[in-house]
Design a protein around this motif. Structure first.
Motif, PDB file in Angstrom:
ATOM      1  N   GLY A  31       0.808  -1.230   0.000  1.00  0.00           N
ATOM      2  CA  GLY A  31       0.000   0.000   0.000  1.00  0.00           C
ATOM      3  C   GLY A  31       0.831   1.265   0.000  1.00  0.00           C
ATOM      4  N   ASP A  32       2.018   1.201  -0.593  1.00  0.00           N
ATOM      5  CA  ASP A  32       2.939   2.335  -0.602  1.00  0.00           C
ATOM      6  C   ASP A  32       2.640   3.224  -1.809  1.00  0.00           C
ATOM      7  OD1 ASP A  32       5.052   4.050  -0.116  1.00  0.00           O
ATOM      8  OD2 ASP A  32       6.607   2.647  -0.787  1.00  0.00           O
ATOM      9  N   SER A  58       0.744  14.620  -0.675  1.00  0.00           N
ATOM     10  CA  SER A  58       0.679  13.256  -0.162  1.00  0.00           C
ATOM     11  C   SER A  58       1.921  12.467  -0.530  1.00  0.00           C
ATOM     12  CB  SER A  58      -0.574  12.549  -0.701  1.00  0.00           C
ATOM     13  OG  SER A  58      -1.758  13.123  -0.201  1.00  0.00           O
ATOM     14  N   ALA A  59       2.390  12.633  -1.769  1.00  0.00           N
ATOM     15  CA  ALA A  59       3.602  11.936  -2.199  1.00  0.00           C
ATOM     16  C   ALA A  59       4.800  12.357  -1.350  1.00  0.00           C
ATOM     17  CB  ALA A  59       3.870  12.209  -3.676  1.00  0.00           C
ATOM     18  N   LEU A 142       0.812   8.641   8.529  1.00  0.00           N
ATOM     19  CA  LEU A 142      -0.048   8.813   7.354  1.00  0.00           C
ATOM     20  C   LEU A 142      -1.162   9.823   7.580  1.00  0.00           C
ATOM     21  CD1 LEU A 142      -0.494   5.098   6.199  1.00  0.00           C
ATOM     22  CD2 LEU A 142       1.331   6.705   5.646  1.00  0.00           C
ATOM     23  N   ALA A 143      -1.224  10.426   8.762  1.00  0.00           N
ATOM     24  CA  ALA A 143      -2.319  11.356   9.065  1.00  0.00           C
ATOM     25  C   ALA A 143      -2.360  12.490   8.050  1.00  0.00           C
ATOM     26  CB  ALA A 143      -2.156  11.916  10.473  1.00  0.00           C
ATOM     27  N   GLY A 144      -3.518  12.727   7.494  1.00  0.00           N
ATOM     28  CA  GLY A 144      -3.688  13.814   6.537  1.00  0.00           C
ATOM     29  C   GLY A 144      -3.209  13.513   5.134  1.00  0.00           C
ATOM     30  N   GLY A 201      -6.728  14.743  12.507  1.00  0.00           N
ATOM     31  CA  GLY A 201      -6.331  13.635  11.647  1.00  0.00           C
ATOM     32  C   GLY A 201      -7.140  13.495  10.379  1.00  0.00           C
ATOM     33  N   CYS A 202      -8.029  14.440  10.102  1.00  0.00           N
ATOM     34  CA  CYS A 202      -8.843  14.331   8.895  1.00  0.00           C
ATOM     35  C   CYS A 202      -8.061  14.802   7.670  1.00  0.00           C
ATOM     36  CB  CYS A 202     -10.135  15.127   9.033  1.00  0.00           C
ATOM     37  SG  CYS A 202      -9.935  16.868   9.436  1.00  0.00           S
ATOM     38  N   LEU A 203      -8.508  14.325   6.524  1.00  0.00           N
ATOM     39  CA  LEU A 203      -7.895  14.720   5.261  1.00  0.00           C
ATOM     40  C   LEU A 203      -8.276  16.156   4.922  1.00  0.00           C
ATOM     41  CD1 LEU A 203      -6.271  13.523   2.794  1.00  0.00           C
ATOM     42  CD2 LEU A 203      -8.503  13.205   1.718  1.00  0.00           C
ATOM     43  N   ALA A 204      -7.342  16.883   4.356  1.00  0.00           N
ATOM     44  CA  ALA A 204      -7.623  18.238   3.880  1.00  0.00           C
ATOM     45  C   ALA A 204      -8.359  18.125   2.546  1.00  0.00           C
ATOM     46  CB  ALA A 204      -6.328  19.026   3.723  1.00  0.00           C
ATOM     47  N   GLY A 205      -9.648  17.860   2.623  1.00  0.00           N
ATOM     48  CA  GLY A 205     -10.441  17.608   1.432  1.00  0.00           C
ATOM     49  C   GLY A 205     -10.516  18.807   0.506  1.00  0.00           C
TER      50      GLY A 205
END
Length: 294
Positions: A31-32, A58-59, A142-144, A201-205
């Motif tokens: 899952g990388d 993210s990368a 992996l948060a965010g 910890g939520c994604l910056a949507g």
């Protein structure tokens, strides 16, 4: 269906049967990798620039090389052009560490880039959600980050589906409201729009950011339906959800979707609330006027 497969340097379209990656690709084995889901309506892809900026963030968070955004843009355009212009489609960009050893250690090869497209169903006018006992770890490496390590979301979403809902909501390790499996969460409390801070910890949507910016601008312009600017803040998980007058979800495919029932309990009167309706109408109007908002 045509799928684009290649690397940071080049690639090409393939049929579904021909679109192959190596069995030792690190995105498959551990899952990388990272990904983005973009919305396409009648062949027009929404918010490409913002999605590619987040793909890069993210990368970098995973320590992967920056994706070549010109290559990614071309791959998206080629994929959309090669497939039918559906009324609504999901465009998936996946970027992985490429071929690596069968362990957590990475190899030194080129990253893998995949762009695929699939028709999507129109988003219902409202939905149901549940809460789950599992948590988002806001201190995780992996948060965010929007990574391909999505198994915990698969488990939570399966529980939601079994309960007749379309989304599952998480707290973080400190008991604060965080996010859904693939959505950001907004609540309306006494007319005030609130959403968890990114520190939960939520994604910056992408849709989350646009809602915050557009509602803030509408409030400052004195638009009807928005009595005060939206707030990003810490929100106690269950107390907030149980006391909310309105709840809505945001994501690239859902846009702004009201939640009318949570854990089997009606929200408000079990109908779309006035603030949520105003936000949804504002988002639709602004998105229709600008397909690539910066």
């Amino acid at each position: 269906m045509k799928i684009w497969v290649g690397s940071n340097r080049s690639g090409q379209l393939h049929t579904e049967d021909e679109a192959l990656i190596r069995a030792a690709d690190h995105g498959l084995t551990v899952g990388d990798g990272v990904f983005e889901t973009l919305k396409a309506e009648h062949g027009t892809v929404f918010a490409v620039t913002r999605h590619l900026e987040r793909l890069t963030r993210s990368a970098r968070g995973l320590g992967l090389p920056d994706p070549d955004l010109a290559t990614v843009r071309d791959a998206i355009a080629e994929t959309v052009a090669a497939n039918d212009a559906h009324e609504l489609a999901r465009v998936r960009v996946t970027y992985t560490a490429g071929t690596s050893p069968l362990s957590s250690e990475r190899g030194g090869g080129q990253p893998t880039l995949i762009v695929a497209l699939a028709p999507a169903s129109p988003t219902p006018d409202s939905t149901r959600a549940i809460t789950v006992p599992w948590v988002r770890n806001e201190r995780s490496a992996l948060a965010g980050l929007k990574t391909t390590s999505y198994a915990e979301n698969v488990v939570a979403l399966a529980r939601a589906k079994a309960a007749g809902a379309s989304e599952a909501l998480f707290a973080d390790t400190q008991g604060r409201l965080s996010e859904g499996t693939g959505t950001n969460v907004f609540v309306v409390l006494d007319g005030q729009i609130k959403t968890p801070a990114l520190s939960a910890g939520c994604l910056a949507g992408v849709t989350r950011a646009l809602v915050l910016a557009w509602v803030d601008a509408a409030t400052r312009a004195g638009a009807a339906g928005f009595p005060s600017p939206p707030v990003e803040t810490d929100l106690p998980f269950l107390p907030t959800l149980h006391s909310a007058d309105e709840i809505f979800l945001t994501s690239s495919i859902r846009d702004v979707q009201p939640v009318i029932e949570l854990d089997g309990r009606k929200i408000g009167e079990g109908a779309v609330g006035p603030v949520t309706a105003a936000v949804r109408d504002l988002f639709r109007a602004r998105a229709a006027a600008d397909a690539d908002p910066r």
